[in-house]
Structures are given as C-alpha cells and as structure tokens.
Design a protein around this motif. Sequence first.
Motif, PDB file in Angstrom:
ATOM      1  N   THR A  65      42.775   0.544 -20.546  1.00 17.41           N
ATOM      2  CA  THR A  65      43.579  -0.403 -21.072  1.00 17.41           C
ATOM      3  C   THR A  65      44.339  -1.627 -20.153  1.00 17.41           C
ATOM      4  OG1 THR A  65      45.028   0.822 -21.956  1.00 17.41           O
ATOM      5  CG2 THR A  65      43.675   0.075 -23.177  1.00 17.41           C
ATOM      6  N   ASP A  66      44.856  -1.752 -18.943  1.00 15.36           N
ATOM      7  CA  ASP A  66      45.345  -2.195 -17.595  1.00 15.36           C
ATOM      8  C   ASP A  66      45.034  -1.762 -16.494  1.00 15.36           C
ATOM      9  OD1 ASP A  66      46.166   0.385 -18.199  1.00 15.36           O
ATOM     10  OD2 ASP A  66      48.129  -0.823 -18.265  1.00 15.36           O
ATOM     11  N   GLY A  67      43.298  -1.808 -16.662  1.00 20.23           N
ATOM     12  CA  GLY A  67      43.470  -1.158 -14.874  1.00 20.23           C
ATOM     13  C   GLY A  67      41.222  -0.828 -14.722  1.00 20.23           C
ATOM     14  N   VAL A  68      41.432   0.375 -13.825  1.00 21.00           N
ATOM     15  CA  VAL A  68      39.421   0.503 -13.893  1.00 21.00           C
ATOM     16  C   VAL A  68      39.506   1.560 -13.411  1.00 21.00           C
ATOM     17  CG1 VAL A  68      38.751  -1.957 -13.027  1.00 21.00           C
ATOM     18  CG2 VAL A  68      39.956  -0.331 -11.447  1.00 21.00           C
ATOM     19  N   ILE A  69      38.293   2.879 -13.676  1.00 24.00           N
ATOM     20  CA  ILE A  69      37.975   3.873 -13.710  1.00 24.00           C
ATOM     21  C   ILE A  69      37.054   3.660 -12.287  1.00 24.00           C
ATOM     22  CG2 ILE A  69      37.237   5.730 -14.223  1.00 24.00           C
ATOM     23  CD1 ILE A  69      38.086   4.036 -17.440  1.00 24.00           C
ATOM     24  N   GLU A  70      36.814   4.791 -12.069  1.00 25.93           N
ATOM     25  CA  GLU A  70      35.617   5.128 -10.793  1.00 25.93           C
ATOM     26  C   GLU A  70      35.428   6.338 -10.630  1.00 25.93           C
ATOM     27  OE1 GLU A  70      32.869   3.875  -8.876  1.00 25.93           O
ATOM     28  OE2 GLU A  70      34.700   2.086  -7.949  1.00 25.93           O
ATOM     29  N   SER A  71      34.377   6.536 -10.655  1.00 25.30           N
ATOM     30  CA  SER A  71      33.517   8.037 -10.931  1.00 25.30           C
ATOM     31  C   SER A  71      32.652   8.395  -8.791  1.00 25.30           C
ATOM     32  CB  SER A  71      31.999   8.158 -11.744  1.00 25.30           C
ATOM     33  OG  SER A  71      31.457   7.167 -11.336  1.00 25.30           O
ATOM     34  N   TYR A  72      32.989   9.678  -8.996  1.00 30.00           N
ATOM     35  CA  TYR A  72      32.732  10.461  -7.830  1.00 30.00           C
ATOM     36  C   TYR A  72      31.306  11.456  -8.403  1.00 30.00           C
ATOM     37  CZ  TYR A  72      31.385  13.057  -3.760  1.00 30.00           C
ATOM     38  OH  TYR A  72      30.999  14.496  -2.425  1.00 30.00           O
ATOM     39  N   ALA A  78      43.832  -5.959  -9.955  1.00 35.72           N
ATOM     40  CA  ALA A  78      42.780  -6.597  -9.193  1.00 35.72           C
ATOM     41  C   ALA A  78      41.712  -5.158  -9.134  1.00 35.72           C
ATOM     42  CB  ALA A  78      43.450  -6.702  -8.486  1.00 35.72           C
ATOM     43  N   ASN A  79      39.871  -6.265  -9.389  1.00 35.70           N
ATOM     44  CA  ASN A  79      39.177  -5.572  -9.405  1.00 35.70           C
ATOM     45  C   ASN A  79      37.604  -4.922  -8.283  1.00 35.70           C
ATOM     46  OD1 ASN A  79      37.573  -2.740 -10.136  1.00 35.70           O
ATOM     47  ND2 ASN A  79      36.025  -4.321 -11.872  1.00 35.70           N
ATOM     48  N   SER A  80      38.969  -5.438  -6.521  1.00 37.55           N
ATOM     49  CA  SER A  80      37.886  -6.336  -6.121  1.00 37.55           C
ATOM     50  C   SER A  80      37.104  -4.479  -4.985  1.00 37.55           C
ATOM     51  CB  SER A  80      39.162  -6.462  -4.391  1.00 37.55           C
ATOM     52  OG  SER A  80      39.820  -5.331  -4.292  1.00 37.55           O
ATOM     53  N   GLY A 105      47.962  -6.949  -1.680  1.00 40.02           N
ATOM     54  CA  GLY A 105      48.266  -7.777  -2.222  1.00 40.02           C
ATOM     55  C   GLY A 105      48.656  -7.897  -3.371  1.00 40.02           C
ATOM     56  N   ILE A 106      48.253  -6.537  -4.123  1.00 38.85           N
ATOM     57  CA  ILE A 106      47.855  -6.121  -5.725  1.00 38.85           C
ATOM     58  C   ILE A 106      48.873  -5.028  -5.855  1.00 38.85           C
ATOM     59  CG2 ILE A 106      45.161  -7.373  -5.374  1.00 38.85           C
ATOM     60  CD1 ILE A 106      44.644  -4.305  -5.300  1.00 38.85           C
ATOM     61  N   ALA A 107      49.108  -4.704  -7.802  1.00 34.14           N
ATOM     62  CA  ALA A 107      49.470  -3.511  -7.735  1.00 34.14           C
ATOM     63  C   ALA A 107      48.281  -2.396  -7.980  1.00 34.14           C
ATOM     64  CB  ALA A 107      50.406  -3.642  -9.121  1.00 34.14           C
ATOM     65  N   LEU A 108      48.973  -1.323  -7.988  1.00 32.90           N
ATOM     66  CA  LEU A 108      47.551  -0.523  -7.792  1.00 32.90           C
ATOM     67  C   LEU A 108      48.364   0.807  -8.017  1.00 32.90           C
ATOM     68  CD1 LEU A 108      44.340  -0.012  -7.213  1.00 32.90           C
ATOM     69  CD2 LEU A 108      44.774   0.614  -5.276  1.00 32.90           C
TER      70      LEU A 108
END
Length: 314
Positions: free
Chosen positions: A156-163, A180-182, A281-284
């Motif tokens: 809800t407040d971020g992103v998901i990645e897979s492998y 961010a989603n750079s 320069g982001i929150a992660l």
Amino acid sequence: MEVNEMAITAAMVKELRETSGAGMMDCKKALTATDGDMEKAIEFLRENGLAKAEKKAGRVAAEGMVATNISADGKTAAIVEVNSETDFVAKNEKFQTFVSQVAAQVAATSATDVDAFLEEPWCEDASKTVKENLASMIAVIGENMTIRRFAKLQATDGVIESYIHAGGKIGVIVEAKTDANSDAVKECLKNVAMQIAALNPKYTSRDEVDQDYIEHEKEILKAQALKEKPDAAEKIIDGMVMGRINKELKEICLLDQVYVKAEDGKQSVGKYVESVAKAEGIALEIKGFVRYETGEGIEKVESDFAAEVAAQLK
C-alpha cells in the motif's frame, strides 16, 4: 447417421488435438464415440480426463515450477507453486502456460486457501472450475499435477519486485516501503530477491524472531559453552552465547545476512539497502518476502528408471 472410424479424417483429429491438447489416439476415440461432433468430442475428453486424473491423483508430484505475477503498478504480487511428477513435464510449454495462468488468477482471487481457489471459475473458461481445468490438464499431460500453495503481497505504501531462478525452481516476491519506484529501486529489490533465493533467510529482520526461540537457543548454547569452558567466568560464558546467537541470526535474518554482491565481503543486506536509499535520496525499507522452492518438504520417491523400463518390456 453414425460416423465410423474411417470417416474420422486426419484434419478432424488435428483440429481436436490443437483445441484440447490431448493425444492423437484419444482424439480419434473421442470423435468416433461422438459421431464426429467436435464440441461433444471435447466434452468427451474432459469427462474421461476427470476419470484419468483420479487414477493419477495418488502419484507423488514433487517437481514442477514456481511462478509470480505482479501488477503493472508494482503494488500487488502473487506467487504460486504448481507440481508435476517429473522435471520433463515442468519444462513443457503447455504446463508452463498453465502455471502462468494460475499465477494471474491468484493475483486476482479473494480466496485465502487452495481448496477455495480450486472451486472458483477458471479465468480462461468460466464454464469450468479451476479444479476441473486442472483435471483436464492432468489428462492431457499424462501426469499427476497439484496446485500446492500460493501467497500474495500488497504494497500500500511501496512496491514489490520478483525473481525466478532456474526456470521456476525457486521463486521470490519481496516488498519494500518506499516513496519512489525508480530503476535504482527496482534493481535493488531484484538484488535482494536474488539474495533471498540464494541464501534462504527465514525472517526479514531480528524483530520477527520469536523471543521464546531466542531464549531457548541461549539455554542450549550456554550448556554447550559450559561444557567447553567449565571454569570460565559467567561474563565469558554470556559473551560466548551472545556471539553464537548473533552468528545464527546473521544467517537466518535477511537484513543481517552478508550481501552476496558486497565488494568487501562484509556489507550486510540492510546496509546495502540503506546505501541505495542514501544515493537516491529516498526512503527505502524491506518489509517482507515470500520464497517458494519447488518440492520443498515433499518426500520424493526415488525410482530406478532402467528397472522400470525393463519391467515394462517384460
């Protein structure tokens, strides 16, 4: 008018094979039994497929593949394990397509367990349930298959990645809280997912480890330390115990693990993620993950292939 075997043309058999994926002789049998009616022949194969599936249901399915499905915005992800009896079938294009379709349906489902999921209408053909389509696939492919497990993550407040590793032997989805989603964030999460696939952590951070488990481990490690150094001071023993606890936590907690791509061989995964956040320069922050390995926990039946062939020849 009844259609005899001679009236069943090669073109009819070919069409039914392409539609159903069933074997040539099964298609010819179905067309003969239904007087050449293509729709009834498909139904015939489905009905007989269910019967064949029941016969195969007792056979161990410990191979297969893991697949993932991530929404276009990277906010929702699904992971699923579908098993087959042999690795040969797991490499079959029809099987792989089926698993991808299952993953897509898992991403959209509201079901929370496999039993409920199996009773849903199949996404590619609502006239069948997922269970019925699975049975049809078993008939077509000729091996027992199971949809073993699935999971979903919602960012809800971020992103998901897979492998996906080794064509589906291992699958990972990892969630991060970020603003961010750079490309740099995606690369970071992909690297973390690869870390999870390679080193199989049990927890994201130490905060997830049950305190009772840690206290129990301390008791065991303290007993070991006292046997090694029965005359050591309590402070020395406590230091030995905490050193060993920390070593264990570094192995089972993702953020404490040594990052596999670290140039100095010392940087932790947590420090790696922090370095990416600082550079961008982001929150992660890594929030959680799911890792599936095909067949883990299933007792595989070891077989002598040569002996099986010899037995069949007899």
